[in-house]
Enzyme design. Structure first.
Site, PDB file in Angstrom:
ATOM      1  N   LYS B  12       0.851  -1.188   0.000  1.00 45.57           N
ATOM      2  CA  LYS B  12       0.000   0.000   0.000  1.00 45.57           C
ATOM      3  C   LYS B  12       0.883   1.232   0.000  1.00 45.57           C
ATOM      4  CE  LYS B  12      -4.562   0.718   0.594  1.00 45.57           C
ATOM      5  NZ  LYS B  12      -5.516  -0.171  -0.127  1.00 45.57           N
ATOM      6  N   THR B  57      -3.899  -5.223   1.056  1.00 46.13           N
ATOM      7  CA  THR B  57      -3.242  -3.920   1.229  1.00 46.13           C
ATOM      8  C   THR B  57      -4.105  -3.020   2.109  1.00 46.13           C
ATOM      9  OG1 THR B  57      -4.170  -2.918  -0.786  1.00 46.13           O
ATOM     10  CG2 THR B  57      -2.105  -4.152  -1.005  1.00 46.13           C
ATOM     11  N   ASP B  58      -5.403  -3.283   2.117  1.00 44.58           N
ATOM     12  CA  ASP B  58      -6.273  -2.527   3.029  1.00 44.58           C
ATOM     13  C   ASP B  58      -5.925  -2.835   4.488  1.00 44.58           C
ATOM     14  OD1 ASP B  58      -8.883  -0.831   3.011  1.00 44.58           O
ATOM     15  OD2 ASP B  58      -9.257  -2.397   4.510  1.00 44.58           O
ATOM     16  N   PHE B 153      32.495  25.911 -13.633  1.00 40.21           N
ATOM     17  CA  PHE B 153      32.490  24.713 -14.480  1.00 40.21           C
ATOM     18  C   PHE B 153      33.316  25.030 -15.714  1.00 40.21           C
ATOM     19  CE2 PHE B 153      30.454  21.621 -17.508  1.00 40.21           C
ATOM     20  CZ  PHE B 153      30.983  20.500 -16.897  1.00 40.21           C
ATOM     21  N   ARG B 170      29.618  30.709 -11.670  1.00 37.75           N
ATOM     22  CA  ARG B 170      28.223  30.513 -12.070  1.00 37.75           C
ATOM     23  C   ARG B 170      27.359  30.405 -10.831  1.00 37.75           C
ATOM     24  NH1 ARG B 170      27.545  24.131 -14.004  1.00 37.75           N
ATOM     25  NH2 ARG B 170      28.346  23.200 -12.078  1.00 37.75           N
ATOM     26  N   GLN B 214      29.533  17.123  -9.763  1.00 37.49           N
ATOM     27  CA  GLN B 214      30.183  15.880  -9.380  1.00 37.49           C
ATOM     28  C   GLN B 214      31.134  16.101  -8.198  1.00 37.49           C
ATOM     29  OE1 GLN B 214      29.524  16.830 -12.481  1.00 37.49           O
ATOM     30  NE2 GLN B 214      29.410  15.108 -13.919  1.00 37.49           N
ATOM     31  N   ASN B 240      20.787  19.720 -11.850  1.00 37.63           N
ATOM     32  CA  ASN B 240      21.433  21.018 -12.005  1.00 37.63           C
ATOM     33  C   ASN B 240      20.377  21.957 -12.569  1.00 37.63           C
ATOM     34  OD1 ASN B 240      23.117  23.182 -12.429  1.00 37.63           O
ATOM     35  ND2 ASN B 240      24.740  22.006 -13.421  1.00 37.63           N
ATOM     36  N   HIS B 242      19.510  24.941 -13.925  1.00 39.65           N
ATOM     37  CA  HIS B 242      20.297  25.984 -14.575  1.00 39.65           C
ATOM     38  C   HIS B 242      19.674  27.371 -14.411  1.00 39.65           C
ATOM     39  CE1 HIS B 242      22.396  22.586 -16.260  1.00 39.65           C
ATOM     40  NE2 HIS B 242      21.288  22.159 -16.833  1.00 39.65           N
TER      41      HIS B 242
END
Lengths: 277, 277, 277, 277
Positions: B12, B57-58, B153, B170, B214, B240, B242
């Site tokens: 569930k 699942t109940d 970078f 950046r 990284q 990332n 941007h």
């Protein structure tokens, strides 16, 4: 039989703009989503396909970024006003409406250049700039709040389809969307007023005894209007995000307002305006 | 030619549970979303349509609420462990995996019974309970962070499709999803460890100089593994997000890392595990 | 200085209701999301905390299911009208507004009892039932359409922030949200009219030459009003989901309106009403 | 005590690409969302901050558009394979995984240049290209289907927390996410196979008698593996989107499997692989 063009507006939405102020010892991040809409003498663009007066929405987007350099130095209301005014230089525009939603970024520890985004609520404004007036609505959106006591709902009418039990002690949760209009022409410190009105809203939400969402809107709205003379009216839209007591007593487990099933649909929805009378 | 059943699990998901602790002078709100998944000897339920071993699942949902009364008194990891153990009493179950995501609710001012939800991040855990071991993963999700300096970078290879400029400065923004695995069998104070590991993550994020996403993962992950002996490994998944410098200089407006276009798609996506060696 | 309650409404939203008609040789599935909102003499519920006239939103939800058995046999407009009328039996209610969104389920092959959901658009209605009138708005939402030719945008004004190139051949894509109001009191076959108006919308969208989104709204709206006498007016809200030509020619690869970058933000947004004059 | 880098991958996600083929009498629209992820000798980019082998994710994005001109002429699997192969020209890359999701656009009437998007399901593929092998997974996502008869759930174990009634006639609804792996190296007509496998899935879903979601997965999966020799295995992930019979009989209104409350949370979740044995 013929047709005519009725109310219309056009513009650019979902302009995502971040400004980083690097002048002070610590940076400051502004994170805005901007929408611009123009109204005016645009019937020819519809009926005749005449684009000669149609400021391109791409130009609006460029303008939002261009004007942010000079004008996004204070409140979003001030920036929105400048942006709206810019488009009034075009004669065909009668009203430029600028909508802004801002998310806060908090410094991480004492770092001057690292931030985490507070996604718990958004500050909003809608500024409608015309040649003879500027209407400023400020607001807060997506603020989820809860009262774990001092909330009731009883005394409501019962008909053949009524199954809800009366309760003097329920859990009340809602996602606040509130918009307040400033008195036209008032000199308002928008940042200070936002903090003050938001503070009143939270304080009164916490303190008051709620007999219904309707009554809560009134009590909160009345406090806002009474304590903040710059506010002409406030509209609150409050979903009732139901929390049902989990039925675990059928398993022999006591549950005195402790374990709840939280739900999102269906939900109550209450909307009302409280205004200065 | 014939077919067979391969790996399988069932359970569930999206069990929404709120617990209010009312014992102390101030209430405390716990807001959990729970998922339960069972693995074991269930092939007959697939191949033969035999439900005699299929815990509904109940029933799992009911159990999540029922056990919350007694067992959701401390960390989500402790609750998840108890919930998982419960299902192991069924012989056919070999592993019960309980996933929990918790949102924090902060008191409004000094009120004991009013709260606002902090939607800025979620605390998560995945606890896999087997008869001979319990694997506990803790984590944080949806934490959006930004570095406004100390991010670069450059030095990447250029080919016929490379157009990205190298940059020594950046804006770096990401939505952190981090999961760390505790050393199996270690005695861990899960609440304290969550705070400590999250703190390291934020501190190092703020302090370090990033030459790539990284490298940031490595620096943060290495610090976590080195400073927190209870952590065996940490996996970070970092989009990332941007932020492009808005090209307003073509309008004659200077833009020295001030006005950015923030974007959500496309986005880089970097995922790596740093582990104790 | 004092306060008063202004415009207000309340009700239940996101009521999810599925009806299966099993009478014929093949089943039929109806999949509705319903919202109910009441307006009327509710000031006391706000100002005095008097719930004696406040029909519980839980009762509204129950009523939506209860009335679906007898009244959800034809159009959603007919069901919404009956549901709205029901609440007018309460004297304090002046207007009951029922909003419905319906998703279509298509039979799988020739099976009488298996269906797949068509999530490509939703049929909507908003029915406002008062004691002296019933206003019926019908609509379509979330219909994403594209023109791969016969779309242009040129002749627009250029200022210092304009960078968009004029184009006689662009890709035009939008997510249609259209709402049309039926002439009050007209005898309308809502199902037939929905099909007819939707058909006109799609046909004209496909056939016409677009010089702008504005001109497209006019051409489509005019056709709807002219061809369907039961329609008093139609309002279209059209985002301009920009598709930019991918700049691969810088790599020496020709791209004559073939490869596009599709985007969701920012987007143009054009809204206008075309009405019978 | 020290740390090392474990499993890692990086790339670009959410690359939105539309291609319009204009060569024939009618246009054809391809609408893809692409993700690219690389694995290989990237430890230095983490541990040493050395970007000299890190193909920029921006370059990956550019490459997706650049290669679409020549290579997106047939199946998404063929395009993904070419895109993956492209990155293997870099020695440090051992595996390039390309994930594609495609939405269909249907012509509006007989128009050659107007389309509406079919958002009812997405066709997907994940192609992992290594130097010595190419693994191709195809799939379908977001396909919502329902059985209004021939669905039961009974015979499950009952414990102290079990309250679910057994039923021989329930409404079964799910959002299908299916992924099938083609036999490695097999010559597959991907477009034809997608249609065939999807057809089998829908046909068997419609025809079979379901005693549980588990049994349905087995019956459908077995049919796929048996009828389609190019398929090595299929994994289905099926939420059980519960539809509860609306309790309107308490109001004296009969409800013989006619009016249901549809829900999204909580939901069952069943995942299993059926494979060739």
């Amino acid at each position: 039989m013929t047709a005519e063009i009725g109310p219309n507006r056009y513009g650019k939405s979902a302009i995502r703009l971040v400004r980083v102020d690097r002048a002070g010892p610590a940076h400051r991040v502004r994170d805005l989503t901007v929408a611009i809409a123009l109204e005016g003498d645009f019937a020819a663009s519809y009926v005749d396909g005449d684009n000669s007066l149609v400021v391109a929405t791409d130009t609006m987007k460029n303008t939002a970024y261009a004007l942010a350099a000079e004008h996004l130095t204070g409140s979003i209301e001030a920036y929105a006003t400048e942006l709206g005014r810019h488009f009034l230089r075009e004669e065909q525009v009668t009203t430029a409406t600028v909508t802004v939603s801002e998310l806060a970024w908090r410094p991480i520890g004492s770092a001057p250049d690292a931030f985490s985004r507070d996604h718990s609520s958004a500050r909003t404004c809608v500024v409608a700039v015309s040649r003879d007036r500027v209407d400023v609505d400020a607001g807060i959106a997506d603020l989820v709040v809860m009262k774990t006591s001092k909330s009731a709902f009883s005394g409501f009418p019962r008909d053949e389809f009524t199954t809800l039990a009366e309760t003097e002690d329920r859990l009340l949760a809602t996602k606040v969307s509130a918009v307040w209009r400033y008195v036209e022409g008032a000199a308002v410190d928008y940042d200070a007023s936002f903090e003050a009105v938001s503070g009143t809203m939270l304080d009164v939400f916490a303190e008051h005894h709620s007999v219904s969402v309707q009554a809560s809107i009134w009590i909160i709205g009345k406090a806002i209007v009474e304590r903040h003379p710059e506010v002409a009216e406030v509209t609150m839209t409050l979903p009732n995000l139901h929390h049902w007591t989990a039925d675990i007593e059928r398993f022999g487990i006591p549950n005195d307002r402790q374990i709840y099933v939280s739900t999102t649909e269906p939900h109550g929805l209450i909307q009302a305006t409280v205004r200065r009378s």
